[in-house]
Write an enzyme that holds these catalytic residues in place. Structure first.
Site, PDB file in Angstrom:
ATOM      1  N   ASN A   9       0.861  -1.182   0.000  1.00 34.20           N
ATOM      2  CA  ASN A   9       0.000   0.000   0.000  1.00 34.20           C
ATOM      3  C   ASN A   9       0.899   1.234   0.000  1.00 34.20           C
ATOM      4  OD1 ASN A   9      -1.814   2.055   0.501  1.00 34.20           O
ATOM      5  ND2 ASN A   9      -2.238   1.449   2.621  1.00 34.20           N
ATOM      6  N   TRP A  10       0.966   1.881  -1.145  1.00 29.06           N
ATOM      7  CA  TRP A  10       1.860   3.044  -1.262  1.00 29.06           C
ATOM      8  C   TRP A  10       1.259   4.306  -0.643  1.00 29.06           C
ATOM      9  CZ3 TRP A  10       4.797   3.276  -6.619  1.00 29.06           C
ATOM     10  CH2 TRP A  10       5.695   2.193  -6.685  1.00 29.06           C
ATOM     11  N   LYS A  11      -0.008   4.272  -0.303  1.00 24.62           N
ATOM     12  CA  LYS A  11      -0.688   5.455   0.262  1.00 24.62           C
ATOM     13  C   LYS A  11      -0.471   6.667  -0.663  1.00 24.62           C
ATOM     14  CE  LYS A  11       0.170   3.477   4.776  1.00 24.62           C
ATOM     15  NZ  LYS A  11       0.114   3.657   6.208  1.00 24.62           N
ATOM     16  N   HIS A  93      -9.329   1.139   5.015  1.00 22.08           N
ATOM     17  CA  HIS A  93      -8.063   1.347   5.724  1.00 22.08           C
ATOM     18  C   HIS A  93      -8.311   2.297   6.898  1.00 22.08           C
ATOM     19  CE1 HIS A  93      -3.971   2.585   6.600  1.00 22.08           C
ATOM     20  NE2 HIS A  93      -3.560   1.514   5.934  1.00 22.08           N
ATOM     21  N   GLU A  95      -6.757   4.724   7.945  1.00 21.76           N
ATOM     22  CA  GLU A  95      -6.551   6.142   7.634  1.00 21.76           C
ATOM     23  C   GLU A  95      -7.791   6.731   6.961  1.00 21.76           C
ATOM     24  OE1 GLU A  95      -2.852   5.579   5.583  1.00 21.76           O
ATOM     25  OE2 GLU A  95      -1.890   5.088   7.488  1.00 21.76           O
ATOM     26  N   GLU A 163      -5.336  -5.063  10.650  1.00 23.78           N
ATOM     27  CA  GLU A 163      -4.331  -4.027  10.861  1.00 23.78           C
ATOM     28  C   GLU A 163      -4.630  -3.281  12.168  1.00 23.78           C
ATOM     29  OE1 GLU A 163      -2.358  -2.843   6.931  1.00 23.78           O
ATOM     30  OE2 GLU A 163      -4.126  -1.598   7.146  1.00 23.78           O
ATOM     31  N   GLY A 169       2.534   2.062  10.808  1.00 24.88           N
ATOM     32  CA  GLY A 169       3.513   3.139  10.673  1.00 24.88           C
ATOM     33  C   GLY A 169       4.232   3.499  11.958  1.00 24.88           C
ATOM     34  N   SER A 209       3.481  -2.294  10.326  1.00 23.37           N
ATOM     35  CA  SER A 209       4.924  -2.318  10.608  1.00 23.37           C
ATOM     36  C   SER A 209       5.605  -3.624  10.213  1.00 23.37           C
ATOM     37  CB  SER A 209       5.189  -1.988  12.084  1.00 23.37           C
ATOM     38  OG  SER A 209       4.782  -0.659  12.363  1.00 23.37           O
ATOM     39  N   GLY A 230       2.832  -1.223   4.253  1.00 20.89           N
ATOM     40  CA  GLY A 230       2.853   0.186   3.882  1.00 20.89           C
ATOM     41  C   GLY A 230       4.262   0.634   3.542  1.00 20.89           C
ATOM     42  N   GLY A 231       4.937   1.243   4.510  1.00 21.69           N
ATOM     43  CA  GLY A 231       6.241   1.870   4.273  1.00 21.69           C
ATOM     44  C   GLY A 231       7.256   0.970   3.585  1.00 21.69           C
TER      45      GLY A 231
HETATM   46  C1  PEP Z   1      -0.685   0.126   6.077  1.00 20.57           C
HETATM   47  O1  PEP Z   1      -0.792   1.318   5.922  1.00 20.57           O
HETATM   48  O2  PEP Z   1      -1.553  -0.640   5.644  1.00 20.57           O
HETATM   49  C2  PEP Z   1       0.471  -0.364   6.807  1.00 20.57           C
HETATM   50  C3  PEP Z   1       0.440  -1.581   7.248  1.00 20.57           C
HETATM   51  O3  PEP Z   1       1.514   0.526   6.982  1.00 20.57           O
HETATM   52  P1  PEP Z   1       2.966   0.194   7.601  1.00 20.57           P
HETATM   53  O4  PEP Z   1       3.413  -1.134   7.015  1.00 20.57           O
HETATM   54  O5  PEP Z   1       3.825   1.311   7.182  1.00 20.57           O
HETATM   55  O6  PEP Z   1       2.782   0.080   9.075  1.00 20.57           O
END
Ligand code: PEP
Length: 250
Positions: A9-11, A93, A95, A163, A169, A209, A230-231
């Site tokens: 997920n590049w957001k 999500h 967010e 999640e 994050g 994470s 994500g990241g």
């Molecule tokens: C996400 O946004 O779905 C996520 C899991 O982010 P991260 O891996 O950066 O915690």
């Protein structure tokens, strides 16, 4: 037998130069039992799908509107995403739930729209830190699951991503025992609805994470069918070892 899934997920990250990362991921040798999906921002969808064409990499989106078309300025419909080359869409999500007030009912309508457009709906859910501290994590997630699932759900058109909000994050992780407990609980609730047969085929991803150095332990956890990342999905150099760790679980 559920195929493993590594989803990125590049957001709201990535401009055209980031397509080089798609090229690198598309060039990775396909792992027989692992699906790899990257969900870039909508502005890159069509170009990313072109880069991934003819490879094992698939491209997805990060949200859709529940209507197929209409007067919804700034929104994008599920058929539009499919037309741009998306094969899946992330929905609900945390967010979006936090920043845009999306409820599980909103998510359910969007998931139904995704299914109608032939997209896999990746439905995200998870508790806040307060809810976990209050001992309500399992109930909160089960409630989100029940409310977010449309009647159109089947084993192949839906993926659940657990999640925990406090792990996204932050570099913080639940224990593998907590992940196993939650995934087992979600699988049991899926057996209630839509039913045991479909529940056995639905993939449940862990997200929050996930990094190259913790992926193997997470993937060895019972009932974890992959990860939503994500990241660490933004750079192929970080995402590739996570994909390899998933493939190694065989
Ligand atoms: C996400 O946004 O779905 C996520 C899991 O982010 P991260 O891996 O950066 O915690």
């Amino acid at each position: 037998m559920r195929r493993k899934l590594a989803a990125g997920n590049w957001k709201m990250n990535g401009e055209r130069a980031a397509l080089d990362e798609i090229g690198l991921l598309a060039a990775l040798p396909a792992a027989a039992a692992v699906d790899v999906l990257v969900c870039p921002p909508a502005t890159l969808l069509a170009a990313a799908a072109e880069r991934a064409a003819g490879t094992a990499l698939t491209i997805g989106a990060q949200d859709c509107h529940h209507a197929p078309s209409g007067a919804h300025t700034g929104d994008i419909s599920a058929p539009m995403l499919a037309d741009a080359g998306a094969r899946a869409v992330i929905l609900g999500h945390s967010e979006r739930r936090a920043d845009h007030g999306e409820t599980s009912e909103t998510v359910r309508r969007k998931a139904a729209a995704a299914h109608a457009a032939g997209l896999v709906a990746i439905i995200c859910l998870g508790e806040t830190e307060t809810e976990r501290d209050q001992g309500r994590a399992l109930d909160v997630a089960a409630d989100q699951l029940a409310r977010s699932l449309p009647d159109s759900v089947d084993a192949l058109n839906t993926v659940i991503a657990y999640e925990p909000v406090w792990a996204i994050g932050t570099g913080r992780l639940p224990s593998t025992a907590q992940i196993a407990e939650m995934h087992g609980h979600l699988r049991a609730r899926l057996a209630d609805r839509p039913g045991a047969g479909i529940a056995a085929g639905i993939r449940i991803l862990y997200g929050g994470s996930v990094k190259p150095d913790n992926a193997a332990a997470i993937f060895a956890t019972p009932d974890v069918d992959g990860a939503l990342v994500g990241g660490a999905s933004l750079k192929a150099a970080d995402f590739a070892p996570i994909i390899e760790a998933l493939a190694a679980t065989g």
